[in-house]
Design a protein around this motif. Structure first.
Motif, PDB file in Angstrom:
ATOM      1  N   ASP A 120     -42.509  41.578   9.874  1.00 26.41           N
ATOM      2  CA  ASP A 120     -42.742  41.023  11.206  1.00 26.41           C
ATOM      3  C   ASP A 120     -44.179  41.308  11.641  1.00 26.41           C
ATOM      4  O   ASP A 120     -44.454  42.220  12.420  1.00 26.41           O
ATOM      5  N   LEU A 121     -45.127  40.520  11.140  1.00 24.54           N
ATOM      6  CA  LEU A 121     -46.538  40.747  11.461  1.00 24.54           C
ATOM      7  C   LEU A 121     -46.831  40.547  12.944  1.00 24.54           C
ATOM      8  O   LEU A 121     -47.740  41.170  13.499  1.00 24.54           O
ATOM      9  N   GLU A 122     -46.067  39.684  13.585  1.00 32.84           N
ATOM     10  CA  GLU A 122     -46.282  39.450  15.012  1.00 32.84           C
ATOM     11  C   GLU A 122     -45.991  40.712  15.822  1.00 32.84           C
ATOM     12  O   GLU A 122     -46.582  40.935  16.874  1.00 32.84           O
ATOM     13  N   LEU A 123     -45.081  41.539  15.322  1.00 32.51           N
ATOM     14  CA  LEU A 123     -44.777  42.798  16.005  1.00 32.51           C
ATOM     15  C   LEU A 123     -45.963  43.761  15.931  1.00 32.51           C
ATOM     16  O   LEU A 123     -46.198  44.546  16.855  1.00 32.51           O
ATOM     17  N   ILE A 124     -46.733  43.704  14.837  1.00 36.51           N
ATOM     18  CA  ILE A 124     -47.901  44.567  14.714  1.00 36.51           C
ATOM     19  C   ILE A 124     -48.941  44.218  15.778  1.00 36.51           C
ATOM     20  O   ILE A 124     -49.508  45.107  16.433  1.00 36.51           O
ATOM     21  N   SER A 125     -49.197  42.932  15.972  1.00 36.58           N
ATOM     22  CA  SER A 125     -50.165  42.542  16.990  1.00 36.58           C
ATOM     23  C   SER A 125     -49.654  42.874  18.389  1.00 36.58           C
ATOM     24  O   SER A 125     -50.427  43.260  19.270  1.00 36.58           O
ATOM     25  N   LEU A 126     -48.335  42.764  18.611  1.00 35.73           N
ATOM     26  CA  LEU A 126     -47.756  43.166  19.898  1.00 35.73           C
ATOM     27  C   LEU A 126     -47.921  44.666  20.114  1.00 35.73           C
ATOM     28  O   LEU A 126     -48.253  45.123  21.224  1.00 35.73           O
ATOM     29  N   TYR A 127     -47.701  45.432  19.057  1.00 39.90           N
ATOM     30  CA  TYR A 127     -47.836  46.900  19.105  1.00 39.90           C
ATOM     31  C   TYR A 127     -49.269  47.291  19.466  1.00 39.90           C
ATOM     32  O   TYR A 127     -49.501  48.177  20.305  1.00 39.90           O
ATOM     33  N   TYR A 128     -50.211  46.618  18.849  1.00 35.34           N
ATOM     34  CA  TYR A 128     -51.637  46.863  19.138  1.00 35.34           C
ATOM     35  C   TYR A 128     -51.940  46.591  20.613  1.00 35.34           C
ATOM     36  O   TYR A 128     -52.553  47.409  21.306  1.00 35.34           O
ATOM     37  N   GLN A 129     -51.496  45.455  21.104  1.00 36.89           N
ATOM     38  CA  GLN A 129     -51.772  45.104  22.494  1.00 36.89           C
ATOM     39  C   GLN A 129     -50.983  45.977  23.467  1.00 36.89           C
ATOM     40  O   GLN A 129     -51.444  46.245  24.585  1.00 36.89           O
ATOM     41  N   PHE A 130     -49.814  46.440  23.057  1.00 40.16           N
ATOM     42  CA  PHE A 130     -49.045  47.355  23.900  1.00 40.16           C
ATOM     43  C   PHE A 130     -49.807  48.663  24.107  1.00 40.16           C
ATOM     44  O   PHE A 130     -49.788  49.236  25.199  1.00 40.16           O
ATOM     45  N   GLY A 131     -50.490  49.130  23.066  1.00 31.83           N
ATOM     46  CA  GLY A 131     -51.328  50.316  23.219  1.00 31.83           C
ATOM     47  C   GLY A 131     -52.420  50.100  24.253  1.00 31.83           C
ATOM     48  O   GLY A 131     -52.703  50.971  25.082  1.00 31.83           O
ATOM     49  N   ARG A 132     -53.046  48.928  24.220  1.00 32.95           N
ATOM     50  CA  ARG A 132     -54.070  48.604  25.221  1.00 32.95           C
ATOM     51  C   ARG A 132     -53.444  48.526  26.615  1.00 32.95           C
ATOM     52  O   ARG A 132     -54.021  48.999  27.601  1.00 32.95           O
ATOM     53  N   TYR A 133     -52.255  47.930  26.688  1.00 33.59           N
ATOM     54  CA  TYR A 133     -51.544  47.838  27.970  1.00 33.59           C
ATOM     55  C   TYR A 133     -51.312  49.224  28.569  1.00 33.59           C
ATOM     56  O   TYR A 133     -51.535  49.443  29.770  1.00 33.59           O
ATOM     57  N   LEU A 134     -50.858  50.149  27.752  1.00 31.95           N
ATOM     58  CA  LEU A 134     -50.561  51.495  28.247  1.00 31.95           C
ATOM     59  C   LEU A 134     -51.816  52.201  28.747  1.00 31.95           C
ATOM     60  O   LEU A 134     -51.778  52.903  29.758  1.00 31.95           O
ATOM     61  N   LEU A 135     -52.935  52.015  28.053  1.00 31.88           N
ATOM     62  CA  LEU A 135     -54.169  52.674  28.480  1.00 31.88           C
ATOM     63  C   LEU A 135     -54.687  52.065  29.784  1.00 31.88           C
ATOM     64  O   LEU A 135     -55.105  52.792  30.691  1.00 31.88           O
ATOM     65  N   ILE A 136     -54.647  50.738  29.900  1.00 33.78           N
ATOM     66  CA  ILE A 136     -55.057  50.096  31.148  1.00 33.78           C
ATOM     67  C   ILE A 136     -54.183  50.585  32.296  1.00 33.78           C
ATOM     68  O   ILE A 136     -54.667  50.844  33.408  1.00 33.78           O
ATOM     69  N   SER A 137     -52.888  50.751  32.035  1.00 33.60           N
ATOM     70  CA  SER A 137     -51.925  51.083  33.084  1.00 33.60           C
ATOM     71  C   SER A 137     -51.947  52.541  33.486  1.00 33.60           C
ATOM     72  O   SER A 137     -51.464  52.891  34.570  1.00 33.60           O
ATOM     73  N   SER A 138     -52.492  53.408  32.639  1.00 31.02           N
ATOM     74  CA  SER A 138     -52.441  54.845  32.934  1.00 31.02           C
ATOM     75  C   SER A 138     -53.800  55.477  33.151  1.00 31.02           C
ATOM     76  O   SER A 138     -53.875  56.671  33.465  1.00 31.02           O
ATOM     77  N   SER A 139     -54.891  54.715  33.015  1.00 34.16           N
ATOM     78  CA  SER A 139     -56.224  55.312  33.121  1.00 34.16           C
ATOM     79  C   SER A 139     -57.172  54.286  33.723  1.00 34.16           C
ATOM     80  O   SER A 139     -57.590  53.360  33.035  1.00 34.16           O
ATOM     81  N   GLN A 140     -57.500  54.475  34.995  1.00 38.43           N
ATOM     82  CA  GLN A 140     -58.375  53.545  35.685  1.00 38.43           C
ATOM     83  C   GLN A 140     -59.599  54.283  36.240  1.00 38.43           C
ATOM     84  O   GLN A 140     -59.511  55.458  36.597  1.00 38.43           O
TER      85      GLN A 140
END
Length: 648
Positions: free
Chosen positions: A332-352
């Motif tokens: 499921d390669l699409e899950l890898i790209s989602l996982y990558y973007q989820f990491g970015r989502y978490l950093l944006i959401s927890s560190s401003q």
């Protein structure tokens, strides 16, 4: 298109109600509510955070605010340090590691205060008493929009819930809607495990004020004020004790504001009630569509900088938990790209910018006694949180960590002087919102005086991505002060006459046959960190045309640091002595810092050291704690073994 389809779409547009499209490239989605905290969906704006459970009958938002910690402004220096330092070094150089550890626990480890704990504000509970049995259930987190959506059908009605945490408007926004008029009836109330006062101020406003907990003898001093404003277009509201009941509404928007009395790491002087009310009063006049528009513009400014696509997958038709379960066999390669973007989502959401850095759990925590206090563990975890910052186009998210390093460089000066009679600044393996720099927990975990050296790498790395000399000039005093500490603290070991950090340890590992003590001198990770600190500080001075007289001093120190060594098993040695055990599967792989995130080891310029690093990873094995496996993914990638990285 057939006429009846046109009519159906027109009805949707008129009502403003529509279900979320099931699944998608940027969506985590599930076909059942969360039963436990880790299954809830995280939202955050860097300061406020919630875990959204999506229960049709009793919705829960577990709430956090980034400055809500136990205790209050405090320090944890042990003033007995100068009395024991020479003796500890003597015992380490003479092989009496147990005696060195005992002395360190008494004379260097903090006497009582081992750091504060990140706290849980509590919950907002929405109790829907008449939903009955539900079907067609769906919930998602759209990380492209930073919105959670829950939809389901009950009693012939279709219900929808949308939740987001707004960066510009400083509130959490909840919208409840139904496709039929007057179908929403529920009660709302706050709850917290802490000392609190919860009440309904009027028929539309809930307020909960509370106090943080006491830990390690430091009285809880952080006050919070949480406010929920219920804005219903129709129906009615009434107060019932400490809750508000809403009946027969068609659409309801709820605004949640939280503030504390935290001003900075030294000061608690902010009026938390006025601050919380201010956020509500400024957001309340805005429509939901305006709040949503503001939210999307602020969030997507960061998120949409990076597009990462590895292709589509049929597996995306499955809920995310099933995709993860099947990942090893589904390709499921699409899950890898989602996982990558989820990491970015978490950093944006927890560190401003302007806020606190992401802590051990980011900003999401449902306990007032969380694991490891959810502190800043700076012997790997804090740094790991920020590895994606510059690399994935999120330099603004790096700013809270840079500010924390600046804070620690101030609080750590007193620690360096008090505990080691040294200039400059020092930090050990753990800190908290009060920027404590001393030795936390016990010597076998906390006697690691190179936390400041690792954090300082982030100051330089941020410069590398921008080339901004004005920024470099602003952080150079912190780099120079960190190096100054080791100018005083490094000591010559008796065998090779190398300059070493002593006492220290290789986080958080105890060598076999080492008398049960982790303490040692000249550990490989320490040497790598000190090498990086001095070479980067030297380069910064040259770029800024400053401190020419320091260059020869730093060159001498660099030349006398212990080299990386290959041991009897072909492994990169973790310690100055050849003490490694090939059966050791410890979660930390600290001595591979030189491979990643540093670049002292790489396949092109240091092939022998690269092979030795690979041997370490083989010995340690793949299976470990989550963060450790995350580090190993990066290490295998640096070894150019993409298949092994993908396996992990």
């Amino acid at each position: 298109m057939k006429p009846k389809h046109c009519i159906f779409i027109l009805c949707l547009l008129i009502s403003g109600f529509s279900f979320a499209q099931k699944g998608g490239k940027y969506k985590l989605w599930y076909d059942k509510p969360a039963k436990q905290w880790v299954e809830a969906l995280p939202i955050g704006n860097g300061r406020l955070a919630a875990m959204v459970f999506g229960d049709p009958l009793k919705e829960k938002l577990q709430l956090n605010e980034s400055t809500f910690w136990s205790g209050g402004p405090s320090r944890n220096d042990n003033p007995d340090g100068p009395k024991v330092l020479d003796s500890i070094r003597y015992y380490l150089f003479n092989g009496n590691y147990r005696r060195a550890q005992v002395l360190a626990d008494k004379g260097l480890t903090a006497k009582t205060l081992h750091g504060s704990a990140f706290q849980n504000i509590g919950d907002l509970i929405l109790d829907f008493k008449n939903n009955g049995d539900f079907k067609n259930y769906y919930r998602e987190l759209d990380i492209e929009k930073a919105i959670t959506t829950t939809t389901f059908s009950a009693n012939g009605n279709n219900f929808k819930r949308e939740v987001f945490a707004s960066i510009p408007d400083n509130v959490i926004v909840i919208k409840l809607s139904s496709d039929k008029k007057n179908a929403l009836s529920f009660s709302a109330q706050f709850n917290s495990e802490l000392k609190k006062n919860s009440k309904a101020i009027d028929t539309n406003t809930l307020q909960m004020d509370g106090l943080s907990s006491t830990l390690d003898g430091v009285q809880g001093q952080v006050k919070f004020s949480a406010i929920a404003k219920i804005l219903n277009k129709d129906g009615k509201t009434e107060v019932s004790e400490n809750s508000i009941a809403v009946s027969n509404a068609s659409e309801v928007t709820i605004l949640i504001s939280i503030a504390t009395n935290f001003t900075d790491y030294k000061t608690l002087s902010t009026d938390e009630v006025l601050k919380s009310k201010k956020y509500i009063s400024e957001a309340e006049p805005k429509s939901f569509s305006t709040l949503l528009k503001n939210h999307l513009a602020a969030y997507q400014k960061y998120f949409k900088r990076v597009y990462f696509d590895l292709g589509t997958s049929n597996a995306a038709a499955n809920p995310t938990d099933i995709r993860i379960k099947n990942f090893a066999t589904s390709y499921d390669l699409e899950l890898i790209s989602l996982y990558y973007q989820f990491g970015r989502y978490l950093l944006i959401s927890s560190s401003q910018p302007g806020g606190q850095p992401a802590n051990l759990q980011g900003i999401w925590n449902n306990s007032n006694k969380p694991a490891w206090d959810s502190k800043y563990t700076i012997n790997i975890n804090t740094e790991m949180n920020y590895w994606p910052a510059e690399k994935t186009g999120l330099p603004e998210m790096h700013e809270p960590l840079i500010q924390m390093v600046k804070d620690l460089s101030e609080s750590g000066k007193e620690t360096a002087k008090t505990m080691y009679n040294s200039r400059g600044w020092v930090a050990h393996h753990n800190s908290d919102i009060w920027r404590i720099p001393g030795v936390v927990d016990f010597a076998n975990a906390g006697m690691w005086p190179v936390g400041g050296a690792w954090l300082s790498q982030h100051l330089w790395d941020k410069y590398l991505y921008s080339g901004d000399l004005n920024y470099l000039r602003s952080v150079y005093p912190v780099l120079k002060s960190a190096a100054q500490f080791y100018e005083d603290f490094l000591i010559e070991e008796p065998t090779h006459h190398w300059l070493v950090v002593s006492p220290s340890m290789s986080p958080e590992n105890i060598p076999q046959g080492h008398q049960g003590s982790a303490l040692a001198a000249g550990n490989t990770m320490d040497n790598q960190l000190i090498f990086d600190l001095f070479t980067k500080t030297r380069k910064a001075a040259q770029l800024l045309h400053m401190d020419d007289d320091k260059i020869p001093v730093w060159n001498t120190i660099i030349s006398k640091l212990p080299p990386m060594q290959i041991g009897r098993y072909g492994q990169l040695q973790e310690w100055m002595g050849d003490w490694d055990d090939p059966k050791d599967n410890h979660r930390h792989v600290s001595h591979l810092y030189g491979l990643f995130p540093s670049n002292q080891i790489n396949p092109f310029t240091t092939p022998e050291l690269t092979d030795a690093a690979r041997t370490v990873l083989i010995h340690r094995g793949d299976v470990s704690t989550g963060w450790s496996m995350g580090w190993k993914v990066n290490l295998w990638a640096k070894l150019l073994d993409g298949n092994h990285a993908n396996k992990l």
